[in-house]
Design a protein around this motif. Structure first.
Motif, PDB file in Angstrom:
ATOM      1  N   ARG A 188      15.804  57.412  26.743  1.00 19.01           N
ATOM      2  CA  ARG A 188      16.272  57.657  28.108  1.00 19.01           C
ATOM      3  C   ARG A 188      15.577  56.767  29.132  1.00 19.01           C
ATOM      4  O   ARG A 188      16.109  56.543  30.215  1.00 19.01           O
ATOM      5  N   ARG A 189      14.364  56.298  28.792  1.00 20.28           N
ATOM      6  CA  ARG A 189      13.636  55.401  29.699  1.00 20.28           C
ATOM      7  C   ARG A 189      13.244  54.147  28.925  1.00 20.28           C
ATOM      8  O   ARG A 189      12.067  53.898  28.686  1.00 20.28           O
ATOM      9  N   PRO A 190      14.203  53.363  28.515  1.00 24.22           N
ATOM     10  CA  PRO A 190      13.901  52.226  27.623  1.00 24.22           C
ATOM     11  C   PRO A 190      12.969  51.198  28.236  1.00 24.22           C
ATOM     12  O   PRO A 190      12.156  50.608  27.527  1.00 24.22           O
ATOM     13  N   ASP A 191      13.056  50.985  29.542  1.00 26.86           N
ATOM     14  CA  ASP A 191      12.210  49.972  30.184  1.00 26.86           C
ATOM     15  C   ASP A 191      10.739  50.376  30.178  1.00 26.86           C
ATOM     16  O   ASP A 191       9.857  49.534  30.337  1.00 26.86           O
ATOM     17  N   GLU A 192      10.479  51.665  30.022  1.00 24.10           N
ATOM     18  CA  GLU A 192       9.102  52.162  30.053  1.00 24.10           C
ATOM     19  C   GLU A 192       8.525  52.357  28.642  1.00 24.10           C
ATOM     20  O   GLU A 192       7.399  52.807  28.492  1.00 24.10           O
ATOM     21  N   THR A 193       9.296  52.029  27.636  1.00 22.75           N
ATOM     22  CA  THR A 193       8.910  52.305  26.250  1.00 22.75           C
ATOM     23  C   THR A 193       8.401  51.039  25.590  1.00 22.75           C
ATOM     24  O   THR A 193       9.162  50.101  25.380  1.00 22.75           O
ATOM     25  N   ASN A 194       7.105  51.009  25.258  1.00 21.66           N
ATOM     26  CA  ASN A 194       6.577  49.792  24.648  1.00 21.66           C
ATOM     27  C   ASN A 194       6.781  49.800  23.139  1.00 21.66           C
ATOM     28  O   ASN A 194       6.911  50.848  22.511  1.00 21.66           O
ATOM     29  N   GLN A 195       6.802  48.602  22.569  1.00 22.38           N
ATOM     30  CA  GLN A 195       7.114  48.443  21.147  1.00 22.38           C
ATOM     31  C   GLN A 195       6.073  49.118  20.258  1.00 22.38           C
ATOM     32  O   GLN A 195       6.397  49.637  19.185  1.00 22.38           O
ATOM     33  N   LEU A 196       4.813  49.135  20.696  1.00 25.35           N
ATOM     34  CA  LEU A 196       3.766  49.786  19.904  1.00 25.35           C
ATOM     35  C   LEU A 196       4.067  51.269  19.696  1.00 25.35           C
ATOM     36  O   LEU A 196       3.819  51.826  18.623  1.00 25.35           O
TER      37      LEU A 196
ATOM     38  N   MET B  85      14.085  48.753  26.644  1.00 26.54           N
ATOM     39  CA  MET B  85      13.876  48.212  25.322  1.00 26.54           C
ATOM     40  C   MET B  85      14.876  48.775  24.309  1.00 26.54           C
ATOM     41  O   MET B  85      14.771  48.570  23.121  1.00 26.54           O
ATOM     42  N   THR B  86      15.852  49.576  24.790  1.00 24.39           N
ATOM     43  CA  THR B  86      16.867  50.028  23.848  1.00 24.39           C
ATOM     44  C   THR B  86      17.685  48.834  23.394  1.00 24.39           C
ATOM     45  O   THR B  86      17.933  47.895  24.137  1.00 24.39           O
TER      46      THR B  86
ATOM     47  N   GLN C 223      13.310  60.506  22.043  1.00 27.38           N
ATOM     48  CA  GLN C 223      14.426  60.745  22.964  1.00 27.38           C
ATOM     49  C   GLN C 223      14.039  60.345  24.384  1.00 27.38           C
ATOM     50  O   GLN C 223      14.851  59.780  25.121  1.00 27.38           O
ATOM     51  N   GLN C 224      12.787  60.605  24.756  1.00 26.73           N
ATOM     52  CA  GLN C 224      12.313  60.149  26.062  1.00 26.73           C
ATOM     53  C   GLN C 224      12.339  58.627  26.129  1.00 26.73           C
ATOM     54  O   GLN C 224      12.668  58.042  27.160  1.00 26.73           O
ATOM     55  N   GLY C 225      11.973  57.976  25.033  1.00 28.90           N
ATOM     56  CA  GLY C 225      12.026  56.520  24.987  1.00 28.90           C
ATOM     57  C   GLY C 225      13.444  55.988  25.114  1.00 28.90           C
ATOM     58  O   GLY C 225      13.684  54.965  25.767  1.00 28.90           O
TER      59      GLY C 225
ATOM     60  N   ASP D 255      31.520  53.731  22.895  1.00 35.68           N
ATOM     61  CA  ASP D 255      30.522  52.670  23.036  1.00 35.68           C
ATOM     62  C   ASP D 255      29.442  52.849  21.980  1.00 35.68           C
ATOM     63  O   ASP D 255      29.156  53.968  21.540  1.00 35.68           O
ATOM     64  N   ALA D 256      28.827  51.740  21.598  1.00 31.36           N
ATOM     65  CA  ALA D 256      27.712  51.820  20.647  1.00 31.36           C
ATOM     66  C   ALA D 256      26.575  52.607  21.289  1.00 31.36           C
ATOM     67  O   ALA D 256      26.209  52.357  22.442  1.00 31.36           O
ATOM     68  N   PRO D 257      26.000  53.569  20.590  1.00 30.67           N
ATOM     69  CA  PRO D 257      24.945  54.407  21.178  1.00 30.67           C
ATOM     70  C   PRO D 257      23.634  53.638  21.303  1.00 30.67           C
ATOM     71  O   PRO D 257      23.398  52.664  20.584  1.00 30.67           O
ATOM     72  N   PRO D 258      22.753  54.070  22.208  1.00 25.85           N
ATOM     73  CA  PRO D 258      21.457  53.400  22.380  1.00 25.85           C
ATOM     74  C   PRO D 258      20.556  53.617  21.176  1.00 25.85           C
ATOM     75  O   PRO D 258      20.568  54.683  20.557  1.00 25.85           O
ATOM     76  N   SER D 259      19.772  52.608  20.846  1.00 26.66           N
ATOM     77  CA  SER D 259      18.884  52.668  19.685  1.00 26.66           C
ATOM     78  C   SER D 259      17.522  52.095  20.032  1.00 26.66           C
ATOM     79  O   SER D 259      17.393  51.272  20.936  1.00 26.66           O
ATOM     80  N   LEU D 260      16.515  52.532  19.297  1.00 26.93           N
ATOM     81  CA  LEU D 260      15.190  51.927  19.307  1.00 26.93           C
ATOM     82  C   LEU D 260      14.920  51.434  17.898  1.00 26.93           C
ATOM     83  O   LEU D 260      15.172  52.150  16.921  1.00 26.93           O
TER      84      LEU D 260
END
Length: 306
Positions: A158-166, A1-2, A154-156, A19-24
């Motif tokens: 690193r694991r964007p697929d496991e990070t929910n929007q809520l 979800m990054t 930071q954990q989110g 490169d553009a850095p990852p964001s939430l």
């Protein structure tokens, strides 16, 4: 979800990253973007950082690596040198063109906080508008709340697929409220959800959350269906359930997985996807933490009658 997002791209350019850095990203306050971005360069090309376009917004930066003798600039002038220690929090006003000389490896989290998001927070909580944010150049803060929020996000990252929007919405809302109170003088309002949600609101909120175990719904979407502000809904939901929405959703995923393991002989990888987890590893980690044993062990004990 990054996501990269406009802010992540701009920050990457300002810091001369390849490169553009990852964001939430969350849009729970006035639908404006609140962003957290992780930046790191272990071998930077020396030079002065670029400029942001002047805007009514703030950067909150949690330093993850020491940066000794940092040369700090504002409004086109070098003002001072300061040692920047890992673990410290710094606040920057983008109207003042904050810059620094990049001449050593760096690693930081940046939170992008527009003024309009602060205004949205005070509107929702019916409190006076936040005035000045204490952005003193070179002054670091020992802020345990921001360190905690930063470590969680930071954990989110690193694991964007496991990070929910809520989860992203909840943490960024907490960060905004903390900055407003700790550095903007905001006092908590009296509009507290002491009684929680009404039964019909609770029923509808739970049905809506359960309809999307994957966690793509935002707090704003759920709150809007109940005609509530995001901040009020978050507090009221927690009063009613004892958990913030993202943690309640994780419990529902575990509950759904138990039901699937109890009645169907499905592979754990399929159960993981059906219950809203990103993958089997994510499922195993969350389930083991919540239940105390791995999914495989729980299923064997369930079917053996113990």
């Amino acid at each position: 979800m990054t996501q990269t997002g406009a802010f992540g791209q701009r920050l990457g350019q300002v810091l001369h990253l390849k490169d553009a850095p990852p964001s939430l990203i969350t849009r729970s306050l006035r639908s404006v973007e609140l962003v957290v971005t992780e930046t790191r360069d272990d071998n930077p090309v020396p030079g002065l950082s670029g400029s942001f376009s002047a805007e009514d917004a703030f950067l909150v930066s949690l330093k993850l690596r020491d940066f000794p003798e940092c040369e700090l600039w504002e409004n086109g002038k070098c003002l001072m040198k300061r040692d920047v220690p890992a673990g410290a929090t710094y606040l920057y006003d983008l109207k003042r063109d904050p810059r620094y000389v990049i001449d050593k490896p760096f690693h930081s989290l940046f939170f992008y906080l527009p003024r309009s998001a602060l205004d949205g927070l005070t509107e929702q909580s019916r409190t006076p508008r936040v005035g000045e944010i204490a952005c003193e150049l070179g002054v670091g803060h020992d802020d345990t709340v921001i360190r905690h929020i930063g470590a969680s996000l930071q954990q989110g990252l690193r694991r964007p697929d496991e990070t929910n929007q809520l989860f992203i919405d909840h943490m960024m809302l907490a960060l905004t409220a903390h900055v407003a109170q700790a550095y903007g003088g905001l006092r908590p309002g009296t509009e507290l959800a002491r009684g929680g949600l009404a039964p019909w609101q609770m029923k509808r909120a739970c049905e809506r959350l359960e309809s999307d175990l994957g966690g793509t719904l935002s707090l704003q979407q759920v709150a809007a269906e109940l005609d509530l502000s995001v901040s009020y809904f978050s507090r009221a939901f927690r009063v009613s359930t004892g958990l913030p929405p993202h943690q309640w959703l994780l419990r529902q995923r575990v509950k759904a997985a138990k039901q699937l393991m109890a009645v169907r002989d499905l592979p754990l990888s399929e159960i993981a996807m059906s219950a809203g987890f990103a993958n089997q590893s994510h499922f195993t980690r969350v389930f083991s933490f919540a239940v105390g044993v791995s999914p495989g062990t729980w299923r064997r004990e369930k079917h053996s009658g113990r």
